[in-house]
Each structure stands twice: as C-alpha cells, then as structure tokens.
Design a protein around this motif. Structure first.
Motif, PDB file in Angstrom:
ATOM      1  N   VAL A   1      51.594  11.804 -51.383  1.00  0.00           N
ATOM      2  CA  VAL A   1      52.955  12.020 -50.922  1.00  0.00           C
ATOM      3  C   VAL A   1      52.892  12.937 -49.710  1.00  0.00           C
ATOM      4  N   LYS A   2      53.461  12.513 -48.607  1.00  0.00           N
ATOM      5  CA  LYS A   2      53.489  13.368 -47.418  1.00  0.00           C
ATOM      6  C   LYS A   2      54.658  14.333 -47.517  1.00  0.00           C
ATOM      7  N   SER A   3      54.343  15.589 -47.572  1.00  0.00           N
ATOM      8  CA  SER A   3      55.343  16.630 -47.436  1.00  0.00           C
ATOM      9  C   SER A   3      55.150  17.238 -46.052  1.00  0.00           C
ATOM     10  N   LEU A  57      50.560  16.416 -49.827  1.00  0.00           N
ATOM     11  CA  LEU A  57      49.934  17.008 -48.649  1.00  0.00           C
ATOM     12  C   LEU A  57      50.988  17.694 -47.782  1.00  0.00           C
ATOM     13  N   ARG A  58      50.694  18.935 -47.399  1.00  0.00           N
ATOM     14  CA  ARG A  58      51.594  19.725 -46.553  1.00  0.00           C
ATOM     15  C   ARG A  58      50.905  20.012 -45.219  1.00  0.00           C
ATOM     16  N   PRO A  59      50.968  19.085 -44.256  1.00  0.00           N
ATOM     17  CA  PRO A  59      50.287  19.305 -42.984  1.00  0.00           C
ATOM     18  C   PRO A  59      51.025  20.291 -42.081  1.00  0.00           C
ATOM     19  N   ALA A  60      50.242  21.051 -41.329  1.00  0.00           N
ATOM     20  CA  ALA A  60      50.792  21.835 -40.225  1.00  0.00           C
ATOM     21  C   ALA A  60      51.313  20.846 -39.175  1.00  0.00           C
ATOM     22  N   PRO A  61      52.024  21.299 -38.142  1.00  0.00           N
ATOM     23  CA  PRO A  61      52.490  20.366 -37.110  1.00  0.00           C
ATOM     24  C   PRO A  61      51.351  19.521 -36.564  1.00  0.00           C
ATOM     25  N   ILE A  62      51.585  18.219 -36.501  1.00  0.00           N
ATOM     26  CA  ILE A  62      50.555  17.286 -36.033  1.00  0.00           C
ATOM     27  C   ILE A  62      50.594  17.243 -34.507  1.00  0.00           C
ATOM     28  N   PHE A  63      49.414  17.448 -33.918  1.00  0.00           N
ATOM     29  CA  PHE A  63      49.302  17.625 -32.480  1.00  0.00           C
ATOM     30  C   PHE A  63      48.141  16.785 -31.978  1.00  0.00           C
ATOM     31  N   PHE A 102      44.867  11.496 -44.977  1.00  0.00           N
ATOM     32  CA  PHE A 102      45.569  10.539 -45.837  1.00  0.00           C
ATOM     33  C   PHE A 102      44.627   9.445 -46.324  1.00  0.00           C
ATOM     34  N   ILE A 103      43.662   9.067 -45.502  1.00  0.00           N
ATOM     35  CA  ILE A 103      42.647   8.116 -45.962  1.00  0.00           C
ATOM     36  C   ILE A 103      41.817   8.755 -47.078  1.00  0.00           C
ATOM     37  N   THR A 113      48.704  19.972 -54.898  1.00  0.00           N
ATOM     38  CA  THR A 113      49.369  20.162 -53.622  1.00  0.00           C
ATOM     39  C   THR A 113      48.425  20.898 -52.695  1.00  0.00           C
ATOM     40  N   PHE A 114      48.345  20.428 -51.430  1.00  0.00           N
ATOM     41  CA  PHE A 114      47.348  20.975 -50.517  1.00  0.00           C
ATOM     42  C   PHE A 114      47.915  21.184 -49.117  1.00  0.00           C
ATOM     43  N   ASN A 115      47.675  22.391 -48.578  1.00  0.00           N
ATOM     44  CA  ASN A 115      47.976  22.663 -47.173  1.00  0.00           C
ATOM     45  C   ASN A 115      46.925  21.988 -46.308  1.00  0.00           C
ATOM     46  N   LEU A 116      47.337  21.516 -45.140  1.00  0.00           N
ATOM     47  CA  LEU A 116      46.406  20.905 -44.184  1.00  0.00           C
ATOM     48  C   LEU A 116      46.608  21.549 -42.817  1.00  0.00           C
ATOM     49  N   ALA A 117      45.545  22.049 -42.228  1.00  0.00           N
ATOM     50  CA  ALA A 117      45.612  22.613 -40.876  1.00  0.00           C
ATOM     51  C   ALA A 117      44.211  22.732 -40.317  1.00  0.00           C
ATOM     52  N   GLY A 118      44.099  22.656 -39.005  1.00  0.00           N
ATOM     53  CA  GLY A 118      42.824  22.884 -38.358  1.00  0.00           C
ATOM     54  C   GLY A 118      42.437  24.350 -38.469  1.00  0.00           C
TER      55      GLY A 118
END
Length: 199
Positions: A1-3, A57-63, A102-103, A113-118
C-alpha cells in the motif's frame, strides 16, 4: 500500500526524527488526513485477515530527472521563493529507488510499515546551491502572493502539505527500511537532488 511520509504532517512541535512508531497526531491538511484514513483502513483489514501480509510504504518526496510533481517543478525554477528565516531539513527518494522499493515489496512480502528515503539529509538552502538555483527569501505574506502568482502563470501550485514541508522540513528514520524490509536505495538524497536539478 502506498502511503506517504506526509502522513506524519510537519510543524514546529513535531519530533526532529520520525520513525514508524512515532505517534501520528495534531493538525493535518486534507491530504494528510486522507493518508491517515487509508492507513487506519489497512489496519482494520489486517485485523480481520491475519493471514494476509500488508506492507505500507511511506516514501519521502520522490525526486529525479523525469519526475514532474509540483515540488520538483518548484525546486527546478531558476529563482525559488523561500520563507524568510526558515531553512528546513529535507530528504528525497530517487524516482528509480521508488520503483525498486515497490518491486521489492511485491517480490518480498513483509508485513509492516516502512519509511523510505535516500541516505542523508540536506537543508533547503544547500539543495538549491547544489542545483545552482537562486533562493529568494520572502516574509510569509509576500511568499504566499508570489506562489499564487507563479501558479496563475502556469507554474507549480503547491498544496498545503508541500508548503508546510518547505517551511518546517521532515527527517525520517529509515532503520527499519534496511534491517526489516531489506531494502537499501541506490541513490542518496544528494544524488537525487543532483540528478533532478541538473536538467
């Protein structure tokens, strides 16, 4: 689930580092409320279907070089209006890493639940220097008018949660992303910024 990392909201009284256990509360924009409602719905379904693994998944802003969301378009302007007296800390997730995450979730089911960021964090002022953009600090009333003018001329229109992000910033703890979810982005926040603003 994209959050989205925006589920945490942002403000002067928020925790300086946000992990997945951070209590989500306080005032929220419409978008942030929608994210919270979605995650609450997933939580309720999880209780009813314990045999199903739900990955949120809780991604930071996608850039990145091809992303055209409002934040990317705003930061790509040659002169970027900013709020006088504020220099927020920001993290980004490279567009390629967002796809890979996501893959990874699809091929490696992992409940939670997981934060995602570089890796890394940059102040907005540093980010603009890296991209050779010119910041234009303005008091809040003038900044609001400048952004309205930019939008009326066909430029990016920043939603409330994005405007708040560029005021207060957000810093995610991504420990669980690597240790539990088993995913590590190939691009740092700085690399995402360099590629996005090099166009």
């Amino acid at each position: 689930v994209k959050s989205d990392a925006a589920v945490y909201s942002t403000g002067p009284r928020h925790a300086s580092v946000l992990d997945e256990s951070t209590r989500i509360a306080g005032r929220a924009t419409r978008y942030e409320r929608n994210l919270r409602d979605t995650e609450r719905f997933v939580s309720e379904i999880r209780d009813e279907l314990p045999e199903v693994r739900f990955t949120v998944l809780r991604p930071a802003p996608i850039f990145g070089p091809t992303v055209a969301n409002p934040l990317s378009r705003y930061l790509r302007m040659r002169v970027v209006p900013t709020l006088l007296g504020f220099d927020p800390r920001l993290q980004m997730l490279h567009e390629d890493d967002a796809v890979d995450a996501f893959i990874h979730a699809a091929h490696t089911p992992m409940a939670g639940t997981f934060n995602l960021a570089g890796d890394g964090v940059l102040y907005l002022s540093r980010m603009l220097r890296i991209g050779r953009r010119l910041p234009q600090p303005l008091p809040a009333p003038q900044l609001k008018r400048a952004r309205q003018l930019i939008a009326s001329l066909g430029g990016p229109r920043l939603a409330s949660h994005t405007a708040n992000l560029l005021r207060y910033g957000r810093y995610l703890d991504t420990t669980r992303m690597a240790s539990v979810f088993g995913f590590e982005p190939r691009h740092t926040t700085r690399r995402a910024v360099e590629e996005a603003l090099a166009r």
